[in-house]
Design a protein around this motif. Structure first.
Motif, short mmCIF file in Angstrom:
data_model
loop_
_atom_site.label_atom_id
_atom_site.label_comp_id
_atom_site.label_asym_id
_atom_site.label_seq_id
_atom_site.Cartn_x
_atom_site.Cartn_y
_atom_site.Cartn_z
N ARG A 43 1.54 1.59 -1.78
CA ARG A 43 1.98 0.75 -0.68
C ARG A 43 1.67 -0.71 -1.02
O ARG A 43 0.68 -0.99 -1.69
CB ARG A 43 1.31 1.15 0.63
CG ARG A 43 -0.15 0.85 0.70
CD ARG A 43 -0.76 1.23 2.05
NE ARG A 43 -2.15 1.54 1.87
CZ ARG A 43 -2.64 2.68 1.39
NH1 ARG A 43 -1.85 3.66 1.07
NH2 ARG A 43 -3.93 2.85 1.23
N GLN A 44 2.55 -1.58 -0.55
CA GLN A 44 2.35 -3.00 -0.80
C GLN A 44 1.28 -3.53 0.14
O GLN A 44 1.27 -3.21 1.33
CB GLN A 44 3.65 -3.77 -0.62
CG GLN A 44 3.56 -5.19 -1.12
CD GLN A 44 4.92 -5.87 -1.20
OE1 GLN A 44 5.91 -5.35 -0.73
NE2 GLN A 44 4.94 -7.03 -1.84
N ILE A 45 0.39 -4.35 -0.41
CA ILE A 45 -0.65 -4.97 0.39
C ILE A 45 0.00 -6.11 1.17
O ILE A 45 0.61 -7.01 0.57
CB ILE A 45 -1.81 -5.47 -0.49
CG1 ILE A 45 -2.44 -4.27 -1.23
CG2 ILE A 45 -2.85 -6.21 0.35
CD1 ILE A 45 -3.48 -4.65 -2.25
N GLU A 46 -0.13 -6.04 2.46
CA GLU A 46 0.54 -6.98 3.35
C GLU A 46 0.25 -8.43 2.98
O GLU A 46 -0.89 -8.81 2.73
CB GLU A 46 0.11 -6.72 4.80
CG GLU A 46 0.96 -7.43 5.82
CD GLU A 46 0.60 -7.04 7.25
OE1 GLU A 46 0.69 -7.91 8.11
OE2 GLU A 46 0.22 -5.87 7.47
N GLY A 47 1.32 -9.24 2.94
CA GLY A 47 1.18 -10.65 2.67
C GLY A 47 0.98 -11.00 1.21
O GLY A 47 0.69 -12.15 0.88
N THR A 48 1.08 -10.01 0.31
CA THR A 48 0.91 -10.27 -1.12
C THR A 48 2.03 -9.60 -1.90
O THR A 48 2.85 -8.87 -1.34
CB THR A 48 -0.43 -9.70 -1.65
OG1 THR A 48 -0.34 -8.27 -1.71
CG2 THR A 48 -1.60 -10.11 -0.79
N LYS A 49 2.03 -9.83 -3.19
CA LYS A 49 2.96 -9.13 -4.09
C LYS A 49 2.25 -7.98 -4.78
O LYS A 49 2.78 -7.37 -5.70
CB LYS A 49 3.52 -10.10 -5.13
CG LYS A 49 4.41 -11.17 -4.52
CD LYS A 49 4.99 -12.06 -5.58
CE LYS A 49 5.89 -13.11 -4.95
NZ LYS A 49 6.51 -13.96 -5.96
N LYS A 50 1.03 -7.65 -4.34
CA LYS A 50 0.23 -6.59 -4.95
C LYS A 50 0.49 -5.26 -4.27
O LYS A 50 0.85 -5.19 -3.09
CB LYS A 50 -1.26 -6.92 -4.85
CG LYS A 50 -1.65 -8.15 -5.63
CD LYS A 50 -3.14 -8.41 -5.51
CE LYS A 50 -3.53 -9.65 -6.30
NZ LYS A 50 -4.96 -9.89 -6.23
N TRP A 51 0.28 -4.22 -5.06
CA TRP A 51 0.45 -2.85 -4.57
C TRP A 51 -0.87 -2.12 -4.71
O TRP A 51 -1.71 -2.45 -5.56
CB TRP A 51 1.52 -2.13 -5.38
CG TRP A 51 2.89 -2.62 -5.05
CD1 TRP A 51 3.47 -3.78 -5.48
CD2 TRP A 51 3.82 -1.99 -4.19
NE1 TRP A 51 4.72 -3.91 -4.96
CE2 TRP A 51 4.98 -2.81 -4.16
CE3 TRP A 51 3.83 -0.81 -3.46
CZ2 TRP A 51 6.10 -2.49 -3.42
CZ3 TRP A 51 4.95 -0.49 -2.73
CH2 TRP A 51 6.07 -1.33 -2.70
#
Length: 112
Positions: A43-51
């Protein structure tokens, strides 16, 4: 002295080696687990481009920390075969101290 299994979730890669080693050691059928890897994400970490993707080894009611192996002075099969060493068997008191030193760790103590 009571034994426990410390799990360091930060380093589990989800390779399932612990499941296979456990199943062979305990003679379990397919679909039975002494320890089972659960997948959380991605899942994508909200507010970032990280997963985020996590693998979570979870001991089941069939886990006895390899009592037969322990009697022979050997580690539990899951811990012995884990390539990342994220599973550690030891005394409850010692591992309870280690668990508190870092996030993403859990302690499993089977009922006697």
């Amino acid at each position: 002295m009571a034994k426990a299994l410390m799990i360091d979730y930060e380093y589990c890669t989800g390779c399932h080696t612990c499941e296979v080693a456990c199943r062979k050691s305990l003679g379990l059928d397919s679909g039975q687990f002494g320890i089972h890897i659960l997948k959380d994400g991605p899942r994508q970490i909200e507010g970032t481009k990280k997963w985020e993707l996590n693998y979570l080894p979870v001991p089941t009611s069939l886990c006895d920390l390899c009592a037969e192996r322990s009697e022979k002075g050997m580690d539990a099969s899951c811990a012995h075969h884990c390539p990342t060493h994220c599973l550690v068997v030891g005394n409850v008191e010692d591992l309870a101290i280690e668990v508190g030193k870092k996030a993403n760790r859990a302690l499993f103590v089977p009922l006697a």
